[in-house]
Design a protein around this motif. Structure first.
Motif, short mmCIF file in Angstrom:
data_model
loop_
_atom_site.label_atom_id
_atom_site.label_comp_id
_atom_site.label_asym_id
_atom_site.label_seq_id
_atom_site.Cartn_x
_atom_site.Cartn_y
_atom_site.Cartn_z
N THR A 10 41.61 -3.40 34.46
CA THR A 10 40.94 -2.59 33.44
C THR A 10 41.70 -1.29 33.19
N GLU A 11 42.14 -0.66 34.25
CA GLU A 11 42.88 0.60 34.10
C GLU A 11 44.21 0.39 33.39
N GLU A 12 44.85 -0.76 33.64
CA GLU A 12 46.09 -1.06 32.92
C GLU A 12 45.84 -1.21 31.42
N LYS A 13 44.76 -1.90 31.08
CA LYS A 13 44.43 -2.09 29.67
C LYS A 13 44.11 -0.75 29.00
N THR A 67 38.58 -7.44 47.32
CA THR A 67 39.86 -7.76 46.69
C THR A 67 39.69 -8.06 45.21
N PHE A 68 38.67 -8.85 44.89
CA PHE A 68 38.39 -9.19 43.50
C PHE A 68 38.06 -7.95 42.69
N LEU A 69 37.24 -7.05 43.29
CA LEU A 69 36.88 -5.81 42.60
C LEU A 69 38.10 -4.93 42.38
N SER A 70 38.98 -4.89 43.38
CA SER A 70 40.20 -4.08 43.27
C SER A 70 41.08 -4.58 42.14
N ARG A 71 41.20 -5.91 42.02
CA ARG A 71 42.01 -6.49 40.94
C ARG A 71 41.39 -6.21 39.58
N LYS A 129 49.66 -17.87 37.01
CA LYS A 129 48.40 -17.16 37.22
C LYS A 129 48.36 -16.51 38.60
N LEU A 130 48.90 -17.24 39.59
CA LEU A 130 48.96 -16.68 40.94
C LEU A 130 49.91 -15.49 41.00
N LEU A 131 50.99 -15.53 40.23
CA LEU A 131 51.91 -14.40 40.16
C LEU A 131 51.22 -13.18 39.57
N GLN A 132 50.38 -13.40 38.54
CA GLN A 132 49.63 -12.30 37.95
C GLN A 132 48.69 -11.66 38.98
N VAL A 133 48.05 -12.51 39.81
CA VAL A 133 47.16 -12.00 40.86
C VAL A 133 47.94 -11.17 41.87
N LYS A 134 49.11 -11.67 42.27
CA LYS A 134 49.92 -10.94 43.25
C LYS A 134 50.41 -9.62 42.66
N ARG A 135 50.68 -9.59 41.37
CA ARG A 135 51.11 -8.33 40.75
C ARG A 135 49.97 -7.32 40.73
N LEU A 136 48.77 -7.78 40.42
CA LEU A 136 47.62 -6.88 40.45
C LEU A 136 47.40 -6.32 41.85
N ASP A 137 47.54 -7.17 42.88
CA ASP A 137 47.41 -6.69 44.26
C ASP A 137 48.47 -5.65 44.58
N LEU A 138 49.70 -5.89 44.13
CA LEU A 138 50.79 -4.95 44.39
C LEU A 138 50.53 -3.61 43.71
N ASP A 139 50.13 -3.63 42.45
CA ASP A 139 49.88 -2.38 41.72
C ASP A 139 48.67 -1.64 42.29
N ALA A 140 47.67 -2.39 42.74
CA ALA A 140 46.50 -1.75 43.36
C ALA A 140 46.91 -1.07 44.66
N ALA A 141 47.80 -1.69 45.41
CA ALA A 141 48.29 -1.09 46.65
C ALA A 141 49.08 0.18 46.35
N LYS A 142 49.88 0.16 45.29
CA LYS A 142 50.63 1.35 44.90
C LYS A 142 49.67 2.49 44.53
#
Length: 364
Positions: A23-26, A14-18, A160-173
């Motif tokens: 990185t890809e967003e940047k 999960t950490f690697l996925s985030r 910060k937790l919202l940012q983590v949940k957004r990264l998880d959501l975008d990774a799932a997409k």
């Protein structure tokens, strides 16, 4: 110790996925879910509130305690949860020095007596300043500090937790887009629904906390009113202390000053101004005016008559037996047997009361 290898591997994945998603967003290689405009505005307002609260706190602390070393000491004692040692403030130190010097010169002398009176007033001002600092710390600085160390830290944590949940959501997409097999797409869609639900829930929690900043503003407004009231009380006390001191000094200082005023030779370039010089002849000579004035008052007391006198300065009566005066007005003065030599009886129409002679100039 229970060591769950599967859980550790899942967390690492999960950490690697985030990290990959971030990185890809940047690098502009992945899409990013944008927060709604209302939530973005709330985040900006919360950040501005934090920054300005810090600045106001810092400048208020500088105002109340200009000495940076003492501010640092108070900060250390506060962190150690110990009471800082009590010290005299600048007004109290000045007052103490004035009182000690006044006692040294002699309370019976005009200068020594004035120093003692000034010192006592400075100590009163120091006490009022201490009350201002204490009141401001309790009613103004403490609520501001509580917001920074309490409410805003909670907002930061949830943001910060919202940012983590957004990264998880975008990774799932991203995984759903890359899925080709039917089973893989089904698993990716289920993961997307779960991450979307968690993101929405976290966004709602963050929004509720951020909307609470409005209540913080209302609370800080009440604290600001308390601070203004404390300052108003402090400056009103200082003004009253100085007015009272001015009245006390007004009864003794002019007499002492006029009696002790030296005749000073004024050097202009290489020449000394003298009585024969037209310029120096036009300058007032304090000794002449004083001797004439003193002689006039002496004659008035001997004759027990009355004279017209011009008021030199405004004077506020300290009691009902005295007469308030306005500069440049003309009153009638007379001597009363048994009255102190520094006072005369003044009359203005139907008004009558004692007046200090140092505020008067007898008219011919």
């Amino acid at each position: 110790m229970d060591f769950n290898v599967k859980r550790l591997a899942a967390d690492a994945g999960t950490f690697l996925s985030r990290a990959v998603q971030f990185t890809e967003e940047k690098l502009g290689q992945a899409e990013k879910t944008e927060l709604d405009a209302h939530l973005e505005n709330l985040l900006i307002r919360a950040e501005n509130t934090k920054q300005w609260t810090e600045k106001i706190m810092k400048q208020t602390e500088v105002l109340l305690q200009p000495n940076p070393n003492l501010r640092l000491e108070e900060f250390v004692y506060e962190k150690l949860e110990k009471k800082a040692p009590t010290r005299m403030n600048n007004h109290e130190l000045l007052g103490q020095s004035m009182i000690e010097s006044g006692n040294e010169f002699g309370p019976g002398t005009a200068y020594g007596n004035a120093l003692i009176k000034c010192g006592e007033t400075e100590k009163q001002i120091g006490g009022a300043e201490r009350e201002l600092i204490q009141c401001s710390a309790i009613n103004f600085l403490t609520p501001f500090r509580n917001f920074l160390e309490g409410d805003f830290k909670t907002i930061l944590k949830e943001r910060k937790l919202l940012q983590v949940k957004r990264l998880d959501l975008d990774a799932a997409k991203t995984r759903l887009k890359k899925a080709r097999m039917t089973d893989a797409r089904a698993a990716a869609e289920q993961e997307l629904r779960m991450t979307q639900s968690e993101f929405d829930r976290q966004a709602e929690i963050t929004r509720l906390l951020l909307e609470g900043v409005s209540s913080t503003h209302a609370h800080h407004l009440r604290c600001l009113n308390d601070f203004v009231e404390a300052q108003t009380t402090y400056y009103a006390q200082c003004y009253q202390y100085m007015v009272d001191l001015q009245k006390q000094l007004g009864r003794s200082f002019p007499v002492f000053f006029l009696q002790q005023q030296p005749v000073v030779s004024v050097q202009w370039g290489e020449q000394y101004l003298c009585a024969d010089d037209p310029v120096s002849a036009s300058l007032p000579n304090p000794s002449h005016g004083n001797s004439a004035t003193s002689g006039g008052f002496h004659e008035l007391r001997i004759s027990n008559g009355s004279r017209k006198a011009r008021v030199l300065y405004d004077y506020d009566a300290a009691s009902s037996s005295e007469l308030s005066l306005l500069a440049d007005e003309v009153i009638t003065v007379s001597s009363v047997p048994g009255m102190d030599s520094d006072w005369l009886m003044g009359e203005r129409g139907s008004q009558r009361g004692k007046v200090p002679i140092t505020y008067l100039e007898l008219l011919n």
